[in-house]
Design a protein around this motif. Sequence first.
Motif, short mmCIF file in Angstrom:
data_model
loop_
_atom_site.label_atom_id
_atom_site.label_comp_id
_atom_site.label_asym_id
_atom_site.label_seq_id
_atom_site.Cartn_x
_atom_site.Cartn_y
_atom_site.Cartn_z
N ASN A 1 -3.51 0.57 -3.38
CA ASN A 1 -3.32 -0.77 -2.84
C ASN A 1 -2.89 -1.70 -3.96
O ASN A 1 -3.50 -1.72 -5.03
CB ASN A 1 -4.60 -1.28 -2.19
CG ASN A 1 -4.95 -0.49 -0.97
OD1 ASN A 1 -4.17 -0.39 -0.04
ND2 ASN A 1 -6.12 0.12 -0.97
N THR B 1 -4.76 6.82 -1.71
CA THR B 1 -4.22 5.49 -1.45
C THR B 1 -4.07 4.72 -2.76
O THR B 1 -4.83 4.92 -3.71
CB THR B 1 -5.13 4.67 -0.52
OG1 THR B 1 -6.35 4.38 -1.19
CG2 THR B 1 -5.41 5.39 0.77
N LEU C 1 5.02 10.32 -4.49
CA LEU C 1 5.22 8.88 -4.31
C LEU C 1 6.35 8.37 -5.20
O LEU C 1 7.18 7.56 -4.76
CB LEU C 1 3.93 8.12 -4.63
CG LEU C 1 2.77 8.33 -3.66
CD1 LEU C 1 1.50 7.70 -4.19
CD2 LEU C 1 3.11 7.81 -2.27
N ALA D 1 -0.64 8.89 0.45
CA ALA D 1 -0.17 10.27 0.29
C ALA D 1 -1.22 11.18 0.89
O ALA D 1 -2.41 11.04 0.61
CB ALA D 1 0.05 10.60 -1.19
N GLU E 1 0.84 -1.19 0.00
CA GLU E 1 0.00 0.00 0.00
C GLU E 1 0.87 1.24 0.00
O GLU E 1 1.93 1.28 0.64
CB GLU E 1 -0.89 0.00 1.25
CG GLU E 1 -1.79 1.20 1.36
CD GLU E 1 -2.66 1.12 2.59
OE1 GLU E 1 -3.89 1.19 2.43
OE2 GLU E 1 -2.13 1.00 3.71
N ASN E 2 0.45 2.26 -0.71
CA ASN E 2 1.07 3.58 -0.68
C ASN E 2 0.01 4.58 -0.25
O ASN E 2 -1.14 4.50 -0.69
CB ASN E 2 1.60 4.00 -2.05
CG ASN E 2 2.90 3.32 -2.42
OD1 ASN E 2 3.53 2.67 -1.61
ND2 ASN E 2 3.30 3.48 -3.65
N SER F 1 9.84 9.02 -3.81
CA SER F 1 10.14 8.38 -2.53
C SER F 1 10.59 6.95 -2.84
O SER F 1 9.84 6.18 -3.47
CB SER F 1 8.89 8.35 -1.65
OG SER F 1 9.03 7.43 -0.60
N HIS G 1 8.12 4.07 -1.78
CA HIS G 1 6.85 4.13 -2.50
C HIS G 1 7.05 3.77 -3.97
O HIS G 1 6.25 3.05 -4.56
CB HIS G 1 6.23 5.52 -2.39
CG HIS G 1 5.76 5.85 -1.02
ND1 HIS G 1 6.45 6.70 -0.19
CD2 HIS G 1 4.68 5.43 -0.32
CE1 HIS G 1 5.81 6.79 0.96
NE2 HIS G 1 4.73 6.03 0.90
N ARG G 2 8.13 4.27 -4.55
CA ARG G 2 8.42 3.96 -5.97
C ARG G 2 8.64 2.46 -6.15
O ARG G 2 8.19 1.87 -7.13
CB ARG G 2 9.64 4.75 -6.44
CG ARG G 2 9.96 4.52 -7.90
CD ARG G 2 11.20 5.32 -8.32
NE ARG G 2 11.55 5.05 -9.68
CZ ARG G 2 11.09 5.72 -10.72
NH1 ARG G 2 10.24 6.71 -10.53
NH2 ARG G 2 11.46 5.41 -11.93
N HIS H 1 1.12 11.74 -6.88
CA HIS H 1 1.90 10.75 -7.63
C HIS H 1 3.36 11.17 -7.73
O HIS H 1 4.26 10.33 -7.56
CB HIS H 1 1.30 10.56 -9.02
CG HIS H 1 1.98 9.50 -9.82
ND1 HIS H 1 1.93 8.17 -9.48
CD2 HIS H 1 2.75 9.59 -10.93
CE1 HIS H 1 2.64 7.48 -10.35
NE2 HIS H 1 3.15 8.31 -11.24
N ASN I 1 7.26 0.07 -4.49
CA ASN I 1 5.93 -0.56 -4.52
C ASN I 1 5.29 -0.39 -5.88
O ASN I 1 4.75 -1.34 -6.46
CB ASN I 1 5.01 0.07 -3.46
CG ASN I 1 4.93 -0.74 -2.19
OD1 ASN I 1 5.45 -1.83 -2.09
ND2 ASN I 1 4.25 -0.18 -1.21
N ILE I 2 5.30 0.84 -6.40
CA ILE I 2 4.66 1.12 -7.69
C ILE I 2 5.29 0.30 -8.81
O ILE I 2 4.59 -0.20 -9.69
CB ILE I 2 4.74 2.63 -8.00
CG1 ILE I 2 3.86 3.41 -7.01
CG2 ILE I 2 4.31 2.93 -9.44
CD1 ILE I 2 4.08 4.91 -7.02
#
Length: 69
Positions: free
Chosen positions: A64, A62, A29, A16, A13-14, A32, A35-36, A26, A38-39
């Motif tokens: 997910n 969010t 995220l 912001a 999960e991210n 970071s 976060h990156r 975006h 995860n994406i």
Amino acid sequence: MDEAGLSYSMAGENLAMGQMSVFHAHWGLMNSKGHRENIMQPRFTHAAVGLAYNEEDSPFYTINFITPL
């Protein structure tokens, strides 16, 4: 995800908060490291996005990520 009864092999999960647009959320995220990662995680197969507002009318974004069983 657990409360919703989703079965998965991998999830993430991210979050912001406070950015005034989806673009800024975006951008933050993606700039970071965690976060990156995860994406860009190639093992996630699905994503769901959400937007809510807190009591001060500030946006809360969010994303997910999930890989179902």
